[in-house]
Design a protein around this motif. Sequence first.
Motif, PDB file in Angstrom:
ATOM      1  N   UNK A 122       0.845  -1.142   0.103  1.00  0.00           N
ATOM      2  CA  UNK A 122      -0.020   0.206  -0.072  1.00  0.00           C
ATOM      3  C   UNK A 122       0.911   1.262  -0.060  1.00  0.00           C
ATOM      4  N   UNK A 123       0.483   2.159  -0.751  1.00  0.00           N
ATOM      5  CA  UNK A 123       1.282   3.471  -1.046  1.00  0.00           C
ATOM      6  C   UNK A 123       0.372   4.581  -0.112  1.00  0.00           C
ATOM      7  N   UNK A 124       1.132   5.261   0.632  1.00  0.00           N
ATOM      8  CA  UNK A 124       0.470   6.611   1.315  1.00  0.00           C
ATOM      9  C   UNK A 124       0.870   7.838   0.743  1.00  0.00           C
ATOM     10  N   UNK A 125       0.178   8.776   0.211  1.00  0.00           N
ATOM     11  CA  UNK A 125       0.375  10.010  -0.098  1.00  0.00           C
ATOM     12  C   UNK A 125      -0.276  11.192   1.006  1.00  0.00           C
ATOM     13  N   UNK A 126       0.560  11.866   1.446  1.00  0.00           N
ATOM     14  CA  UNK A 126       0.154  12.830   2.376  1.00  0.00           C
ATOM     15  C   UNK A 126       0.171  14.285   1.990  1.00  0.00           C
ATOM     16  N   UNK A 127      -1.019  14.954   2.270  1.00  0.00           N
ATOM     17  CA  UNK A 127      -1.200  16.403   2.145  1.00  0.00           C
ATOM     18  C   UNK A 127      -0.238  17.310   2.995  1.00  0.00           C
ATOM     19  N   UNK A 128       0.252  18.394   2.448  1.00  0.00           N
ATOM     20  CA  UNK A 128       1.140  19.215   3.165  1.00  0.00           C
ATOM     21  C   UNK A 128       0.942  20.667   2.451  1.00  0.00           C
ATOM     22  N   UNK A 129       1.435  21.891   3.203  1.00  0.00           N
ATOM     23  CA  UNK A 129       1.187  23.035   2.757  1.00  0.00           C
ATOM     24  C   UNK A 129       2.475  23.469   2.359  1.00  0.00           C
ATOM     25  N   UNK A 130       2.398  24.236   1.133  1.00  0.00           N
ATOM     26  CA  UNK A 130       3.936  24.693   0.409  1.00  0.00           C
ATOM     27  C   UNK A 130       4.157  25.900   1.159  1.00  0.00           C
ATOM     28  N   UNK A 131       5.324  26.018   1.895  1.00  0.00           N
ATOM     29  CA  UNK A 131       5.734  27.298   2.705  1.00  0.00           C
ATOM     30  C   UNK A 131       6.811  28.103   1.880  1.00  0.00           C
ATOM     31  N   UNK A 132       7.460  27.588   0.970  1.00  0.00           N
ATOM     32  CA  UNK A 132       8.513  28.230   0.095  1.00  0.00           C
ATOM     33  C   UNK A 132       8.720  27.518  -1.063  1.00  0.00           C
ATOM     34  N   UNK A 133       9.031  28.276  -2.106  1.00  0.00           N
ATOM     35  CA  UNK A 133       9.620  27.677  -3.404  1.00  0.00           C
ATOM     36  C   UNK A 133      10.621  28.324  -3.832  1.00  0.00           C
ATOM     37  N   UNK A 134      11.715  27.164  -4.413  1.00  0.00           N
ATOM     38  CA  UNK A 134      12.974  27.575  -4.873  1.00  0.00           C
ATOM     39  C   UNK A 134      12.983  27.039  -6.247  1.00  0.00           C
ATOM     40  N   UNK A 135      13.670  27.908  -7.296  1.00  0.00           N
ATOM     41  CA  UNK A 135      14.031  27.585  -8.509  1.00  0.00           C
ATOM     42  C   UNK A 135      12.975  28.219  -9.351  1.00  0.00           C
ATOM     43  N   UNK A 136      13.312  28.416 -10.613  1.00  0.00           N
ATOM     44  CA  UNK A 136      12.382  28.834 -11.791  1.00  0.00           C
ATOM     45  C   UNK A 136      12.249  27.813 -12.789  1.00  0.00           C
ATOM     46  N   UNK A 137      13.037  26.814 -12.962  1.00  0.00           N
ATOM     47  CA  UNK A 137      12.994  25.790 -14.161  1.00  0.00           C
ATOM     48  C   UNK A 137      11.982  24.517 -13.370  1.00  0.00           C
ATOM     49  N   UNK A 138      10.686  24.560 -14.112  1.00  0.00           N
ATOM     50  CA  UNK A 138       9.848  23.852 -13.703  1.00  0.00           C
ATOM     51  C   UNK A 138      10.300  22.586 -13.461  1.00  0.00           C
ATOM     52  N   UNK A 139      11.218  21.959 -13.935  1.00  0.00           N
ATOM     53  CA  UNK A 139      11.539  20.470 -13.856  1.00  0.00           C
ATOM     54  C   UNK A 139      12.666  20.453 -12.509  1.00  0.00           C
ATOM     55  N   UNK A 140      13.021  21.384 -12.039  1.00  0.00           N
ATOM     56  CA  UNK A 140      13.839  21.431 -10.972  1.00  0.00           C
ATOM     57  C   UNK A 140      13.151  22.425  -9.770  1.00  0.00           C
ATOM     58  N   UNK A 141      12.127  22.677  -9.757  1.00  0.00           N
ATOM     59  CA  UNK A 141      11.654  23.785  -8.639  1.00  0.00           C
ATOM     60  C   UNK A 141      11.238  22.737  -7.524  1.00  0.00           C
ATOM     61  N   UNK A 142      11.581  23.225  -6.227  1.00  0.00           N
ATOM     62  CA  UNK A 142      11.215  22.307  -5.161  1.00  0.00           C
ATOM     63  C   UNK A 142      10.713  23.403  -4.279  1.00  0.00           C
ATOM     64  N   UNK A 143      10.111  22.665  -3.260  1.00  0.00           N
ATOM     65  CA  UNK A 143       9.644  23.489  -2.331  1.00  0.00           C
ATOM     66  C   UNK A 143       9.692  22.914  -0.748  1.00  0.00           C
ATOM     67  N   UNK A 144       9.613  23.869   0.224  1.00  0.00           N
ATOM     68  CA  UNK A 144       9.659  23.517   1.631  1.00  0.00           C
ATOM     69  C   UNK A 144       8.140  23.246   1.959  1.00  0.00           C
ATOM     70  N   UNK A 145       7.736  21.961   2.290  1.00  0.00           N
ATOM     71  CA  UNK A 145       6.315  21.745   2.446  1.00  0.00           C
ATOM     72  C   UNK A 145       6.250  21.247   4.082  1.00  0.00           C
ATOM     73  N   UNK A 146       5.241  21.637   4.683  1.00  0.00           N
ATOM     74  CA  UNK A 146       4.884  21.474   5.971  1.00  0.00           C
ATOM     75  C   UNK A 146       3.892  20.443   6.109  1.00  0.00           C
TER      76      UNK A 146
END
Length: 78
Positions: A1-25
């Motif tokens: 079984x796989x589990x996906x969990x919701x979280x809130x995006x607090x910040x985003x780093x990067x402009x390239x859509x393929x390499x964008x990351x975010x700090x999620x709470x």
Amino acid sequence: MCLAVPGQVLSIIGDDPLFRTGKVSFGGVMREVSLAYVPEVQVGDYVIVHVGFALSKVDEAAAQQTLDDLAEIWPESA
């Protein structure tokens, strides 16, 4: 079984859509997450995350309901 969990995006780093990351709470636990699959996501949005990848954007009510359900199943994680 796989589990996906919701979280809130607090910040985003990067402009390239393929390499964008975010700090999620996840109820206070912060993780760095790839945003490559959800280029439309902005700071403050809620996302469903599985193995470090945000898979989709969800509304706040759905995210909170899922977090409440998880807290009921695993009270020690709340």
